[in-house]
Design an enzyme around this catalytic site. Structure first.
Site, PDB file in Angstrom:
ATOM      1  N   ALA A   5       0.806  -1.226   0.000  1.00 16.17           N
ATOM      2  CA  ALA A   5       0.000   0.000   0.000  1.00 16.17           C
ATOM      3  C   ALA A   5       0.836   1.272   0.000  1.00 16.17           C
ATOM      4  CB  ALA A   5      -0.931   0.003   1.214  1.00 16.17           C
ATOM      5  N   ASN A   6       2.144   1.147  -0.189  1.00 16.59           N
ATOM      6  CA  ASN A   6       3.004   2.330  -0.143  1.00 16.59           C
ATOM      7  C   ASN A   6       3.088   3.064  -1.478  1.00 16.59           C
ATOM      8  OD1 ASN A   6       4.424  -0.099  -0.905  1.00 16.59           O
ATOM      9  ND2 ASN A   6       6.279   1.147  -1.017  1.00 16.59           N
TER      10      ASN A   6
ATOM     11  N   SER B 170      -4.571 -10.329 -12.878  1.00 18.08           N
ATOM     12  CA  SER B 170      -4.325  -9.589 -14.117  1.00 18.08           C
ATOM     13  C   SER B 170      -4.819 -10.380 -15.315  1.00 18.08           C
ATOM     14  CB  SER B 170      -2.827  -9.307 -14.277  1.00 18.08           C
ATOM     15  OG  SER B 170      -2.551  -8.733 -15.555  1.00 18.08           O
TER      16      SER B 170
ATOM     17  N   TYR C 118       5.844 -13.650 -14.052  1.00 20.21           N
ATOM     18  CA  TYR C 118       4.811 -12.712 -13.567  1.00 20.21           C
ATOM     19  C   TYR C 118       3.445 -13.155 -14.081  1.00 20.21           C
ATOM     20  CZ  TYR C 118       2.028  -8.529 -12.899  1.00 20.21           C
ATOM     21  OH  TYR C 118       1.025  -7.663 -12.525  1.00 20.21           O
TER      22      TYR C 118
END
Length: 321
Positions: free
Chosen positions: A47-48, A176, A200
């Site tokens: 969440a940064n 995704s 990924y």
């Protein structure tokens, strides 16, 4: 080509990009619920920055108690201060979490169980992508898979009893559409010698398979699990793209969503009353979307689950789902 011709072409391209960006803005799904989240405790991993930060920002404005679970504490604290100042909500907290490390996941979960009496929403947002560099986690697991799949898998197990205690509660997994480019090799679930960039896509397939099996196992508990495609986002996930790929990537990014736009479906699944009780679904632009037949194979999802439990070293003392 004359200077005049070049200027005309450049202007035409700029106009096209502007119109297309406007089209993307108009067609982007948006959460329509203005639901107040006071009294709700929400954990958001990663969440940064990026869509995780925008998700935390929106939930803080809704009055939620937000726990920002982050690896980089410096940027996390900066993001937290910014969100608190903008939202006026002091109930925003930063906790250390490195999803690539099983020890860190366990330490984080133990801290949450010690300090929090409830957990209403768990948002698996953090993601990692590497293009070429092959890296192992401290546990000897391929780094992308460790961060994107095995870390969330373990964390969910460790917090599931708190989620059940807090029901109705929700688990949201950021996947995704890129899952379509690869599939999980059930015979090689620690692919340390594979190309990281490709992994990924594999990890996003694993996210969806995990979510669907999780939803099946949570039936009757009043804990739901759904996953989503946020759209193509110009976020920190692309920071590891090397030169000279950064040149064409810079052009491609012109057609990406903003981080705030990319956070909309996560917020929809975390907040909207209309998805109360809905579980095991895949969303895009705040609407349910279809999946390929291969990713919906529940026998493969069960096998992935069972092997993942071994890889993260679940013990008889750990909560079971």
């Amino acid at each position: 080509m004359s200077l005049t011709d070049f200027a005309f072409v450049a202007t035409a391209i700029a106009i096209f990009i502007s119109f297309y960006k406007y089209y993307l803005h108009l067609t982007c799904g948006r959460i329509t619920s203005s639901r107040n989240m006071e009294g709700k405790t929400i954990i958001i991993t990663g969440a940064n920055s990026g869509i995780g930060k925008e998700t935390a920002r929106d939930l803080a404005k809704r009055g939620a108690r937000v726990i920002m679970a982050c690896r980089n504490m410096e940027t996390a604290k900066q993001a937290r201060d910014e969100i608190v100042q903008e939202s006026g909500n002091e109930a925003v907290f930063v906790k250390k979490l490195d999803l690539s490390s099983q020890a860190s996941v366990r330490e984080f979960a133990a801290d949450v169980l010690k300090t929090e009496s409830k957990l209403d929403v768990l948002i698996h947002n953090a993601g990692f992508a590497e293009t070429f560099k092959k890296t192992k986690s401290v546990d000897g697991i391929e780094f992308t898979m460790a961060t994107n799949h095995y870390g969330p898998f373990l964390l969910t197990h460790l917090l599931v009893d708190l989620l059940k205690k807090s029901a109705p509660s929700r688990i949201v997994v950021v996947a995704s559409e890129l899952y379509r480019l690869a599939s999980v090799d059930l015979n090689n679930l620690n692919p340390v010698n594979s190309l990281p960039g490709w992994l990924y896509y594999v990890s996003k397939s694993a996210n969806i398979m995990f979510t669907r099996e999780l939803a099946r196992r949570l039936e009757g508990t009043n804990v739901t699990a759904n996953c989503l495609h946020p759209g193509m986002i110009d976020s920190g996930i692309w920071r590891n793209v090397p030169f000279p790929l950064t040149i064409p990537m810079g052009v491609v990014k012109l057609f990406f969503k903003t981080n705030a736009e990319g956070a909309q479906t996560s917020l929809h699944l975390a907040c909207s009353p209309e998805v109360e009780g809905v579980s095991g679904k895949y969303y895009r632009d705040c609407k349910e979307a279809s999946l390929t037949a291969g990713i919906c194979d529940m026998e493969r999802a069960r096998k992935l689950w069972e092997e993942s439990a071994k890889i993260v070293n679940l013990t008889g003392k750990d909560p079971k789902i």
